[in-house]
Design an enzyme around this catalytic site. Structure first.
Site, short mmCIF file in Angstrom:
data_model
loop_
_atom_site.label_atom_id
_atom_site.label_comp_id
_atom_site.label_asym_id
_atom_site.label_seq_id
_atom_site.Cartn_x
_atom_site.Cartn_y
_atom_site.Cartn_z
N GLU A 142 0.83 -1.21 0.00
CA GLU A 142 0.00 0.00 0.00
C GLU A 142 0.86 1.26 0.00
O GLU A 142 1.89 1.31 0.66
CB GLU A 142 -0.94 0.02 1.21
CG GLU A 142 -1.88 -1.15 1.30
CD GLU A 142 -2.87 -1.25 0.15
OE1 GLU A 142 -2.98 -0.29 -0.64
OE2 GLU A 142 -3.52 -2.31 0.03
N GLY A 143 0.35 2.28 -0.68
CA GLY A 143 1.08 3.55 -0.78
C GLY A 143 0.82 4.47 0.40
O GLY A 143 0.01 4.18 1.30
N PHE A 144 1.47 5.60 0.34
CA PHE A 144 1.45 6.59 1.42
C PHE A 144 0.03 7.03 1.78
O PHE A 144 -0.33 7.15 2.96
CB PHE A 144 2.27 7.79 0.95
CG PHE A 144 2.49 8.85 1.97
CD1 PHE A 144 2.87 8.54 3.26
CD2 PHE A 144 2.36 10.18 1.62
CE1 PHE A 144 3.11 9.54 4.19
CE2 PHE A 144 2.59 11.19 2.54
CZ PHE A 144 2.96 10.87 3.83
N HIS A 163 -3.37 17.31 -10.29
CA HIS A 163 -2.61 16.13 -9.91
C HIS A 163 -2.66 15.15 -11.07
O HIS A 163 -3.71 14.57 -11.37
CB HIS A 163 -3.14 15.45 -8.63
CG HIS A 163 -2.41 14.17 -8.36
ND1 HIS A 163 -3.04 12.98 -8.09
CD2 HIS A 163 -1.07 13.89 -8.36
CE1 HIS A 163 -2.12 12.04 -7.92
NE2 HIS A 163 -0.93 12.56 -8.09
N ARG A 195 -1.48 11.83 -12.20
CA ARG A 195 -0.87 10.57 -11.74
C ARG A 195 -0.39 9.81 -12.97
O ARG A 195 -1.16 9.61 -13.92
CB ARG A 195 -1.94 9.79 -10.96
CG ARG A 195 -1.45 8.53 -10.32
CD ARG A 195 -0.55 8.79 -9.13
NE ARG A 195 -0.43 7.55 -8.35
CZ ARG A 195 0.42 6.56 -8.66
NH1 ARG A 195 1.24 6.67 -9.71
NH2 ARG A 195 0.45 5.47 -7.92
N PHE A 227 -3.94 9.76 -3.66
CA PHE A 227 -3.16 11.01 -3.61
C PHE A 227 -4.09 12.20 -3.92
O PHE A 227 -4.07 13.22 -3.23
CB PHE A 227 -2.03 10.92 -4.64
CG PHE A 227 -0.98 11.99 -4.53
CD1 PHE A 227 0.24 11.72 -3.94
CD2 PHE A 227 -1.20 13.26 -5.04
CE1 PHE A 227 1.22 12.70 -3.84
CE2 PHE A 227 -0.24 14.25 -4.95
CZ PHE A 227 0.98 13.97 -4.35
N1 LIG Z 1 5.81 14.23 -5.44
C1 LIG Z 1 4.77 13.57 -5.95
N2 LIG Z 1 4.68 12.24 -5.76
C2 LIG Z 1 3.61 11.61 -6.28
C3 LIG Z 1 2.62 12.29 -7.01
N3 LIG Z 1 1.69 11.38 -7.38
C4 LIG Z 1 2.09 10.21 -6.89
N4 LIG Z 1 3.25 10.33 -6.23
C5 LIG Z 1 4.02 9.26 -5.56
O1 LIG Z 1 3.34 8.05 -5.69
C6 LIG Z 1 2.70 7.70 -4.48
C7 LIG Z 1 1.26 7.42 -4.80
O2 LIG Z 1 0.84 6.36 -4.09
P1 LIG Z 1 -0.50 6.38 -3.20
O3 LIG Z 1 -0.23 7.29 -2.08
O4 LIG Z 1 -0.82 4.97 -2.95
O5 LIG Z 1 -1.64 6.98 -4.09
P2 LIG Z 1 -2.17 6.37 -5.45
O6 LIG Z 1 -1.25 5.27 -5.89
O7 LIG Z 1 -2.32 7.53 -6.34
O8 LIG Z 1 -3.59 5.79 -5.12
P3 LIG Z 1 -3.99 4.24 -4.74
O9 LIG Z 1 -3.01 3.32 -5.37
O10 LIG Z 1 -5.38 4.09 -5.23
O11 LIG Z 1 -3.89 4.19 -3.27
C8 LIG Z 1 2.83 8.86 -3.55
O12 LIG Z 1 2.94 8.52 -2.22
C9 LIG Z 1 4.09 9.54 -4.07
O13 LIG Z 1 5.23 8.93 -3.53
C10 LIG Z 1 2.75 13.69 -7.19
O14 LIG Z 1 1.94 14.37 -7.78
N5 LIG Z 1 3.84 14.29 -6.64
MG LIG Z 2 -1.01 3.38 -4.74
#
Ligand SMILES: Nc1nc2c(ncn2[C@@H]2O[C@H](COP(=O)(O)OP(=O)(O)OP(=O)(O)O)[C@@H](O)[C@H]2O)c(=O)[nH]1
Ligand SMILES: [Mg+2]
Length: 443
Positions: free
Chosen positions: A66-68, A304, A306, A403
């Site tokens: 899982e991510g942040f 944002h 992604r 995010f």
């Molecule tokens: N600096 C920065 N890092 C990003 C950005 N988008 C994604 N990331 C990185 O990628 C990670 C995204 O992982 P999650 O926090 O799981 O969010 P997600 O992957 O978009 O969503 P889920 O997988 O559905 O949970 C973030 O914690 C960042 O480390 C951005 O716009 N800026």
């Molecule tokens: Mg993620």
């Protein structure tokens, strides 16, 4: 105050009574001195002297994949549980250090593990919702480095037909811990403290339920002072989107040092300050209440975008860079803006390509100095991006990205009009381009 409930550790009640009586009298001194009609009412001074209870510690961890931002969501589920536990006896939530994150790939910042919560969040704000402590501090007060009991949560192996709250100790479907038979101990990842930290008791627990469904299980357990729930994402929010949920969310303020860096960037490049944008924060979130539309935001569009794994895993939702630019241009015209801030995990060449489609505008991306990067790492840079996005006049995110969701919550807290927050970019094939659900703040 009808009765005074006092807990005092390790003192004999006979000795305590006169002291407490004096204290109770002092607390009511104004009534005694200034009320002419004062008549002693013994019921006012009834003292219930209770056994002092030492706090217990709840730890948790989340599936390593899982991510942040989903991890932040799991924190809220556990924080609500710990708040519930504290209604009966003191519990402290031990914050799981950050690290071993799939997206945190930067090589030039040293190892990205064992990162304390204070790097990213304001602990004083968290504590206004629930008592918390850093894991490193927990280790200092538990010299044996033992966690008394670890429960590895899992789903029911057989699946389910009907949703009902239940839990059962079951054989582990998967067990990432390993047993040291010489020492009779289990070891595991333990937030990067693999060698030092251990437990004697590890069990797997199949659970279907809300976080607070675990409360009786935890309170009836009388032997363990520290209990860890691993794979805590298995339990659900008690009540998604209610006022307690939002209190937990509001308590998750970013660390001041990260907000300062983001605010400097806003001021320098985006002509954006809290005073002008009407986004001034109250020091104490419990005192802060905004109406939709109170916040105006800075004169820029925030996006944002992604990329990375989403380009492959969510091909139907993620637009090409050219199509993203087309949607951005349309918004810039509609909103009469000149500046656009892009938060993205895209590599620099992709960002360059996007920029080339937006030549008529001022396009910004936050690039950290080497000092900022090495101090706050990928997680800190992501937070700075989120904070800048949260302050724009208008935000547009990426579909089903947590995010993006966390930016949306932040804007709800600041008091933006939901129409300017719950927006997303769409893939060129997606003609309907359904917009995100509006999860509005509840106080
Ligand atoms: N600096 C920065 N890092 C990003 C950005 N988008 C994604 N990331 C990185 O990628 C990670 C995204 O992982 P999650 O926090 O799981 O969010 P997600 O992957 O978009 O969503 P889920 O997988 O559905 O949970 C973030 O914690 C960042 O480390 C951005 O716009 N800026
Ligand atoms: Mg993620």
């Amino acid at each position: 105050m009808g009765s005074v409930k006092v807990s005092v550790r390790g003192c004999r009640p006979q000795l305590l009574f006169p002291v407490l009586l004096l204290w109770a009298l002092a607390a009511h001194a104004e009534d005694v001195l200034y009320d002419d009609n004062f008549e002693p009412d013994s019921s006012k001074f009834k003292l219930v002297v209770d056994e002092a209870k030492a706090p217990r510690y709840l730890l948790y961890d989340v599936n390593p994949g899982e991510g942040f931002n989903l991890r932040r969501d799991v924190y809220m589920r556990i924080a609500v549980l710990v708040r519930n536990l504290n209604e009966d006896s003191p519990w402290i939530l031990v914050l799981p250090p950050w690290g071993r994150m799939y997206h945190w790939k930067s090589k030039d910042v040293g190892q990205q593990i064992r990162i304390p919560w204070s790097t990213f969040f304001d602990l004083e704000s968290l504590r206004r919702f629930v008592p918390v402590m850093e894991f490193a501090d927990f280790l200092k007060i538990s010299p044996s480095k033992e966690i008394n009991e670890v429960y590895y949560l899992q789903n029911y192996k057989e699946g389910w037909d009907k949703w009902e709250e239940k839990m059962d100790k079951r054989p582990c479907i998967f067990n990432p811990y390993y047993f040291d038979s010489e020492q009779d101990r289990w070891h595991g990842w333990f937030f990067g403290y693999e060698e030092e930290v251990w437990t004697k008791k590890l069990e797997c627990l199949s659970v279907m339920g809300h976080a607070s469904f675990l409360k009786p299980f935890l309170t009836q357990n009388r032997t363990a002072r520290s209990i860890m729930l691993d794979r805590a994402e298995i339990v659900l929010h008690d009540r998604y989107g209610d006022s307690v949920f939002w209190q937990a969310r509001r308590s998750m303020r970013f660390a001041q040092q990260l907000r300062d860096i983001a605010d400097d960037f806003r001021r320098e490049f985006l002509d954006s300050t809290d005073e002008k944008d009407e986004t001034v924060l109250d020091d104490d979130w419990t005192q802060m209440k905004r109406n939709h539309g109170d916040a105006k935001g800075g004169p820029y569009l925030s996006v944002h975008l992604r990329r990375e794994d989403f380009v492959r895993s969510r091909r139907k939702d993620i637009p090409s860079l050219e199509h993203a630019a087309k949607q951005i241009k349309k918004l810039m015209t509609k909103l009469k803006l000149k500046r656009v801030f892009i938060a993205t995990d895209a590599p620099q060449n992709e960002f360059g390509e996007l920029k080339s489609y937006l030549e008529e505008y001022q396009v910004y991306r936050f690039t950290p100095t080497p000092e900022v990067k090495s101090k706050y790492k990928d997680g800190g840079v992501a937070i700075i991006d989120q904070w800048i996005c949260a302050h724009a006049k208008y935000f547009v995110g990426s579909r089903e990205s947590t995010f993006s969701f966390r930016i949306q919550d932040e804007r709800e807290i600041l008091g933006f009009d939901p129409e300017k927050t719950f927006n997303r970019l769409c893939n060129e094939e997606d003609k309907e381009c359904e917009q995100p659900a509006k999860w509005k703040i509840v106080y």
